[in-house]
Design a protein around this motif. Structure first.
Motif, PDB file in Angstrom:
ATOM      1  N   SER A 257       0.830  -1.209   0.000  1.00 34.96           N
ATOM      2  CA  SER A 257       0.000   0.000   0.000  1.00 34.96           C
ATOM      3  C   SER A 257       0.860   1.252   0.000  1.00 34.96           C
ATOM      4  O   SER A 257       1.878   1.335   0.685  1.00 34.96           O
ATOM      5  CB  SER A 257      -0.914  -0.004   1.231  1.00 34.96           C
ATOM      6  N   SER A 258       0.447   2.242  -0.798  1.00 35.70           N
ATOM      7  CA  SER A 258       1.216   3.495  -0.897  1.00 35.70           C
ATOM      8  C   SER A 258       1.386   4.161   0.452  1.00 35.70           C
ATOM      9  O   SER A 258       2.391   4.823   0.717  1.00 35.70           O
ATOM     10  CB  SER A 258       0.513   4.458  -1.868  1.00 35.70           C
ATOM     11  N   SER A 259       0.410   4.009   1.331  1.00 32.14           N
ATOM     12  CA  SER A 259       0.491   4.652   2.641  1.00 32.14           C
ATOM     13  C   SER A 259       1.603   4.066   3.488  1.00 32.14           C
ATOM     14  O   SER A 259       2.045   4.678   4.460  1.00 32.14           O
ATOM     15  CB  SER A 259      -0.849   4.513   3.380  1.00 32.14           C
ATOM     16  N   MET A 260       2.086   2.856   3.102  1.00 29.55           N
ATOM     17  CA  MET A 260       3.151   2.209   3.872  1.00 29.55           C
ATOM     18  C   MET A 260       4.528   2.540   3.312  1.00 29.55           C
ATOM     19  O   MET A 260       5.540   2.109   3.833  1.00 29.55           O
ATOM     20  CB  MET A 260       2.935   0.692   3.884  1.00 29.55           C
ATOM     21  N   ASN A 263       8.398   7.103   0.319  1.00 30.32           N
ATOM     22  CA  ASN A 263       8.558   7.911  -0.895  1.00 30.32           C
ATOM     23  C   ASN A 263       7.400   7.632  -1.846  1.00 30.32           C
ATOM     24  O   ASN A 263       7.377   6.627  -2.543  1.00 30.32           O
ATOM     25  CB  ASN A 263       9.893   7.578  -1.569  1.00 30.32           C
ATOM     26  N   ASN A 264       6.417   8.528  -1.844  1.00 33.43           N
ATOM     27  CA  ASN A 264       5.254   8.353  -2.689  1.00 33.43           C
ATOM     28  C   ASN A 264       5.354   9.225  -3.937  1.00 33.43           C
ATOM     29  O   ASN A 264       4.402   9.866  -4.353  1.00 33.43           O
ATOM     30  CB  ASN A 264       3.968   8.709  -1.920  1.00 33.43           C
ATOM     31  N   GLY A 265       6.511   9.266  -4.549  1.00 30.19           N
ATOM     32  CA  GLY A 265       6.706  10.050  -5.753  1.00 30.19           C
ATOM     33  C   GLY A 265       6.083   9.389  -6.966  1.00 30.19           C
ATOM     34  O   GLY A 265       5.541   8.286  -6.894  1.00 30.19           O
ATOM     35  N   PRO A 266       6.158  10.067  -8.133  1.00 27.44           N
ATOM     36  CA  PRO A 266       5.549   9.535  -9.367  1.00 27.44           C
ATOM     37  C   PRO A 266       6.059   8.146  -9.734  1.00 27.44           C
ATOM     38  O   PRO A 266       5.287   7.292 -10.172  1.00 27.44           O
ATOM     39  CB  PRO A 266       5.943  10.576 -10.418  1.00 27.44           C
ATOM     40  N   ALA A 267       7.384   7.901  -9.572  1.00 24.93           N
ATOM     41  CA  ALA A 267       7.924   6.591  -9.919  1.00 24.93           C
ATOM     42  C   ALA A 267       7.330   5.498  -9.043  1.00 24.93           C
ATOM     43  O   ALA A 267       7.003   4.398  -9.523  1.00 24.93           O
ATOM     44  CB  ALA A 267       9.447   6.616  -9.787  1.00 24.93           C
ATOM     45  N   GLU A 272       3.488   1.040  -8.531  1.00 25.51           N
ATOM     46  CA  GLU A 272       2.360   0.414  -7.849  1.00 25.51           C
ATOM     47  C   GLU A 272       1.241   0.099  -8.831  1.00 25.51           C
ATOM     48  O   GLU A 272       0.629  -0.983  -8.767  1.00 25.51           O
ATOM     49  CB  GLU A 272       1.841   1.339  -6.747  1.00 25.51           C
ATOM     50  N   VAL A 273       0.959   1.023  -9.761  1.00 24.93           N
ATOM     51  CA  VAL A 273      -0.086   0.783 -10.754  1.00 24.93           C
ATOM     52  C   VAL A 273       0.263  -0.418 -11.629  1.00 24.93           C
ATOM     53  O   VAL A 273      -0.574  -1.298 -11.884  1.00 24.93           O
ATOM     54  CB  VAL A 273      -0.302   2.039 -11.627  1.00 24.93           C
ATOM     55  N   LEU A 274       1.521  -0.493 -12.080  1.00 23.59           N
ATOM     56  CA  LEU A 274       1.946  -1.607 -12.917  1.00 23.59           C
ATOM     57  C   LEU A 274       1.890  -2.936 -12.154  1.00 23.59           C
ATOM     58  O   LEU A 274       1.465  -3.957 -12.700  1.00 23.59           O
ATOM     59  CB  LEU A 274       3.359  -1.349 -13.442  1.00 23.59           C
ATOM     60  N   GLN A 275       2.327  -2.911 -10.888  1.00 23.61           N
ATOM     61  CA  GLN A 275       2.270  -4.124 -10.085  1.00 23.61           C
ATOM     62  C   GLN A 275       0.825  -4.578  -9.886  1.00 23.61           C
ATOM     63  O   GLN A 275       0.519  -5.773  -9.961  1.00 23.61           O
ATOM     64  CB  GLN A 275       2.916  -3.888  -8.717  1.00 23.61           C
ATOM     65  N   ARG A 276      -0.046  -3.613  -9.625  1.00 24.87           N
ATOM     66  CA  ARG A 276      -1.447  -3.968  -9.397  1.00 24.87           C
ATOM     67  C   ARG A 276      -2.066  -4.581 -10.662  1.00 24.87           C
ATOM     68  O   ARG A 276      -2.807  -5.557 -10.597  1.00 24.87           O
ATOM     69  CB  ARG A 276      -2.229  -2.734  -8.960  1.00 24.87           C
ATOM     70  N   MET A 277      -1.747  -3.998 -11.822  1.00 23.35           N
ATOM     71  CA  MET A 277      -2.275  -4.539 -13.075  1.00 23.35           C
ATOM     72  C   MET A 277      -1.761  -5.952 -13.326  1.00 23.35           C
ATOM     73  O   MET A 277      -2.518  -6.846 -13.698  1.00 23.35           O
ATOM     74  CB  MET A 277      -1.895  -3.611 -14.242  1.00 23.35           C
ATOM     75  N   LEU A 278      -0.454  -6.163 -13.102  1.00 18.34           N
ATOM     76  CA  LEU A 278       0.118  -7.485 -13.307  1.00 18.34           C
ATOM     77  C   LEU A 278      -0.465  -8.494 -12.322  1.00 18.34           C
ATOM     78  O   LEU A 278      -0.768  -9.642 -12.690  1.00 18.34           O
ATOM     79  CB  LEU A 278       1.636  -7.418 -13.152  1.00 18.34           C
ATOM     80  N   SER A 279      -0.642  -8.069 -11.068  1.00 15.39           N
ATOM     81  CA  SER A 279      -1.201  -8.960 -10.058  1.00 15.39           C
ATOM     82  C   SER A 279      -2.611  -9.401 -10.439  1.00 15.39           C
ATOM     83  O   SER A 279      -2.966 -10.579 -10.330  1.00 15.39           O
ATOM     84  CB  SER A 279      -1.211  -8.260  -8.694  1.00 15.39           C
ATOM     85  N   ARG A 280      -3.416  -8.447 -10.923  1.00 16.13           N
ATOM     86  CA  ARG A 280      -4.785  -8.801 -11.290  1.00 16.13           C
ATOM     87  C   ARG A 280      -4.820  -9.666 -12.543  1.00 16.13           C
ATOM     88  O   ARG A 280      -5.679 -10.544 -12.677  1.00 16.13           O
ATOM     89  CB  ARG A 280      -5.605  -7.525 -11.493  1.00 16.13           C
ATOM     90  N   LEU A 281      -3.894  -9.442 -13.467  1.00 16.73           N
ATOM     91  CA  LEU A 281      -3.823 -10.283 -14.657  1.00 16.73           C
ATOM     92  C   LEU A 281      -3.477 -11.716 -14.273  1.00 16.73           C
ATOM     93  O   LEU A 281      -4.109 -12.669 -14.751  1.00 16.73           O
ATOM     94  CB  LEU A 281      -2.781  -9.720 -15.620  1.00 16.73           C
TER      95      LEU A 281
END
Length: 429
Positions: A257-260, A263-267, A272-281
């Motif tokens: 989770s981003s809250s954990m 460094n919540n920068g753009p990278a 996180e978005v890419l990991q989430r997409m791959l995880s759901r795939l």
């Protein structure tokens, strides 16, 4: 008969009204929405309060329940007409074997590539990446099964009567005798293959075993040993990775989770978005393979039930399935007896009383299982349909007869194990 032998819901089904499709009176049991016991109008209703969410969105869960119910009923109708066979899963087997081969090849490549990164031009900056690849391959490696840690393996010399019974039932269903026979404290039984050598193992849950009449014990053994010959697609050495590895991979790449993350920068957010997409795939592919495999697993369960009927007789096999319909009531009274310090003889008496108390609502509970139990993820058909399949298929006389005297001899061999199980269950609550 004790008043507390069953839960507090009505002993008899509640008459609820008139069916919208035929003149019959609708019924309800255990607080369910009424349905017609004759034409089964309203039996396929989705009741979210009676089910654990599967996807978390009610509209999706409702549609998947409808699909699972249609598939379950269709499979039951086909198998009732033609009978379950040992041919295996057809398309399901081909798909899962293909997926498993691809996954195993990927893991082997990952491990080899990791080793190459470590040893190539050693030392080099690629070593951490190589170690990471090797670690990932290790976490995704295929598992070959094992007994649960609480199981106690029995010795043939110390339990000859039980081993002799198992051998007789194995011969009756044309199945190999298990190389490992064990007992545990579960209210269930299972047959599996363990280790890379795929040694066949049978584990009996003593709280269940002790509560069954002798002929139902034979039926239970016939069902479990039947898993060694029923062509279940989930049990093949080349099919198991398809049912585990994609789910494990989805868990591994699921983002923190981003809250954990400090460094919540753009990278970080993009990763996180890419990991989430791959995880759901990966999870989606895992779900598809599960759906394919579980449909064949239900065919295999019906076949194991037919082998159960061959071994113990159709009457005992159907009665065993009815015990599963009222399983919660039986488990409750047996746990109570264990906490009170009673032995297996009292467990059996209490279980008999619980089943007798539930007999007047048994027909309604069988039908209700057709509403409550269908799922795209279910490895077993609804228990009510399993009992109906046994009763409506050609009847079998028992191939193996277990007298009360032989059953008592087996129980004497298991006496110290019963004591241990009762102690473990009572201490564990």
């Amino acid at each position: 008969m004790r008043a507390d032998a069953v839960p507090s819901d009505a002993v008899m089904p509640t008459l609820a009204g008139v069916c919208a499709r035929c003149p019959s009176t609708t019924v309800s049991v255990s607080g369910a929405v009424p349905w017609c016991p004759s034409c089964e109008w309203n039996l396929d209703l989705y009741e979210p309060d009676r089910r654990r969410p599967e996807f978390g969105w009610r509209w999706i869960d409702r549609r998947t329940h409808r699909l699972a119910t249609r598939l379950t009923r269709g499979q039951f109708t086909r198998l009732l007409a033609g009978g379950p066979d040992r041919s295996g899963g057809g398309f399901a087997r081909v798909a899962t074997v293909a997926a498993s081969v691809v996954l195993l090849a990927f893991v082997a490549f990952l491990a080899a590539f990791g080793v190459w990164l470590v040893v190539h031009d050693f030392p080099t900056l690629t070593i951490p990446f190589g170690l990471a690849a090797i670690g990932l391959a290790f976490m995704l490696r295929p598992r070959f099964g094992r007994l649960d840690p609480s199981a106690v393996v029995l010795d043939r010399d110390r339990a000859p009567a039980l081993f002799r019974l198992v051998d007789e039932v194995a011969a009756a269903v044309d199945a190999p005798a298990p190389a490992v026979l064990a007992v545990n404290d579960g209210f269930s039984a299972y047959a599996t293959s363990i280790g890379i050598r795929r040694r066949r193992a049978l584990c009996l849950g003593l709280p269940l075993w002790a509560t069954l009449p002798p002929q139902e014990r034979v039926a239970l053994l016939g069902h479990e040993l039947g898993h060694f010959v029923n062509g279940d697609v989930r049990r093949g050495l080349l099919t198991q990775p398809a049912f585990t590895m994609l789910g494990e991979a989805a868990d591994l790449v699921r983002p923190v989770s981003s809250s954990m993350v400090e460094n919540n920068g753009p990278a970080t957010l993009l990763a996180e978005v890419l990991q989430r997409m791959l995880s759901r795939l990966l999870f989606g592919a895992h779900v598809v393979l599960l759906w394919l495999g579980q449909r064949d697993a239900q065919r295999a369960e019906y076949l194991a039930d037919q082998l159960s009927a061959r071994a113990g007789g159709s009457a005992a096999a159907a009665s065993l399935q009815d015990a599963l319909v009222v399983f919660d009531s039986v488990e409750m009274v047996v746990r109570r007896d264990m906490r009170a310090g009673h032995g297996p003889a009292q467990w059996r008496r209490s279980a008999d009383e619980a089943r007798l108390s539930a007999s007047e609502r048994l027909a309604a509970l069988r039908q209700l299982s057709v509403r409550d139990e269908p799922s795209l993820f279910a490895s077993h058909p609804p228990s009510g349909l399993r009992a109906r399949m046994i009763r409506e298929r050609p009847a079998h006389s028992p191939a193996v007869t277990l007298t009360e005297g032989r059953a008592e001899e087996v129980d004497r061999e298991l006496a110290k194990h019963y004591e241990r199980v009762a102690r473990d269950v009572s201490w564990g609550g």
